[in-house]
Design an enzyme around this catalytic site. Structure first.
Site, short mmCIF file in Angstrom:
data_model
loop_
_atom_site.label_atom_id
_atom_site.label_comp_id
_atom_site.label_asym_id
_atom_site.label_seq_id
_atom_site.Cartn_x
_atom_site.Cartn_y
_atom_site.Cartn_z
CG HIS A 57 8.84 -14.42 -55.56
ND1 HIS A 57 7.74 -13.71 -55.43
CD2 HIS A 57 9.10 -14.55 -56.83
CE1 HIS A 57 7.38 -13.38 -56.81
NE2 HIS A 57 8.21 -13.86 -57.63
CB CYS A 111 5.66 -14.32 -59.73
SG CYS A 111 6.84 -13.37 -60.49
CD GLN A 129 4.92 -4.81 -54.91
OE1 GLN A 129 3.95 -4.84 -54.28
NE2 GLN A 129 5.02 -5.77 -56.07
CB SER A 152 2.45 -8.42 -56.76
OG SER A 152 3.23 -7.46 -57.47
CG HIS A 155 5.31 -12.22 -52.57
ND1 HIS A 155 6.02 -12.08 -53.69
CD2 HIS A 155 4.70 -11.02 -52.29
CE1 HIS A 155 5.55 -10.84 -54.36
NE2 HIS A 155 4.60 -10.35 -53.41
O1 LIG Z 1 1.93 -5.53 -59.59
C1 LIG Z 1 1.69 -5.22 -60.71
O2 LIG Z 1 1.01 -4.23 -60.83
C2 LIG Z 1 1.91 -6.29 -61.98
N1 LIG Z 1 2.91 -7.06 -61.33
C3 LIG Z 1 4.32 -6.55 -61.34
C4 LIG Z 1 5.09 -7.35 -62.59
C5 LIG Z 1 4.29 -7.75 -63.86
C6 LIG Z 1 5.07 -8.61 -64.56
C7 LIG Z 1 6.46 -8.86 -64.20
C8 LIG Z 1 7.03 -8.43 -62.94
C9 LIG Z 1 6.31 -7.69 -62.11
C10 LIG Z 1 2.55 -8.21 -60.74
O3 LIG Z 1 1.59 -8.64 -60.57
C11 LIG Z 1 3.80 -9.05 -60.34
N2 LIG Z 1 4.48 -8.61 -59.43
C12 LIG Z 1 5.53 -9.55 -59.35
C13 LIG Z 1 6.59 -9.72 -58.10
C14 LIG Z 1 6.47 -9.11 -57.05
C15 LIG Z 1 7.61 -8.77 -56.03
C16 LIG Z 1 8.49 -9.67 -56.50
C17 LIG Z 1 8.75 -10.13 -57.45
C18 LIG Z 1 7.99 -10.27 -58.43
N3 LIG Z 1 5.47 -10.73 -60.13
C19 LIG Z 1 4.37 -10.08 -60.93
C20 LIG Z 1 3.75 -11.03 -62.12
O4 LIG Z 1 2.56 -10.63 -62.62
O5 LIG Z 1 4.57 -11.82 -62.47
#
Ligand SMILES: O=C(O)CN(Cc1ccccc1)C(=O)c1nc(-c2ccccc2)[nH]c1C(=O)O
Length: 161
Positions: A57, A111, A129, A152, A155
């Site tokens: 993604h 991400c 999610q 987040s 996407h």
């Molecule tokens: O949502 C939050 O409170 C923080 N996050 C969750 C997160 C944070 C670090 C690593 C993986 C997921 C994110 O914002 C996030 N969500 C993702 C994500 C969401 C959906 C599918 C895959 C990754 N990546 C990230 C990131 O920073 O790298």
């Protein structure tokens, strides 16, 4: 009048294709054809274990993201509208064939998976999610999603297995 769906099946809507698809709440399987009693008999291709999928993604965060910070920018201030314009442009570039999602994710995704071209590896039901999971399960392998909105951010999802 359509026959009622067998137990554990529900009808959902594929944003990317604009048509209904059918999701089995027990196995996590998604199918395009309306299931009948025989489908539920063969509803698990892995002897009952929920089907796992693999996806890459590209995430564009915005000021309303749950964590408006990333490896690219310590404080993300763009609006959700600006993020939508940006990710729409990324999707057009991928669909036109100018680039591909893994290449673009490496430099543009907010991400931490950007380093792997957005690859998230395999995951099963209840691991991501809901909006992200539903969108991924609605894709055929090799298909690119429309813009998916999660807590987040926004996407683009490419289902890879
Ligand atoms: O949502 C939050 O409170 C923080 N996050 C969750 C997160 C944070 C670090 C690593 C993986 C997921 C994110 O914002 C996030 N969500 C993702 C994500 C969401 C959906 C599918 C895959 C990754 N990546 C990230 C990131 O920073 O790298």
């Amino acid at each position: 009048m359509a026959k009622p769906l067998p137990a554990d099946w529900e009808e959902r809507h594929s944003n990317s294709r604009g048509v209904p698809y059918y999701f089995n709440r027990t196995t996590g399987q998604s199918v395009w054809e309306r299931p009948t009693a025989s489908t539920s008999a063969s509803s698990t291709t892995t002897g009952g274990a929920p089907q796992k999928v693999r996806a890459s993604h590209l995430l564009v965060k915005h000021a309303e993201s749950r964590r408006p910070s990333s490896w690219k920018s310590p404080t993300i201030t763009r609006s959700k509208g600006e993020a939508r314009e940006i990710i729409t442009s990324f999707r057009e570039r991928i669909v036109s064939g100018e680039t591909d999602l893994p290449t673009l994710a490496k430099t543009e995704s907010d991400c931490s998976s950007a380093k792997q071209g957005g690859d998230l590896g395999f995951f099963g039901p209840k691991q991501m999610q809901k909006a992200f999971e539903d969108a991924t399960y609605a894709l055929q392998v090799g298909e690119l999603s429309s813009i998916v909105d999660s807590d987040s951010g926004l996407h683009l999802i490419l289902r890879t297995a």
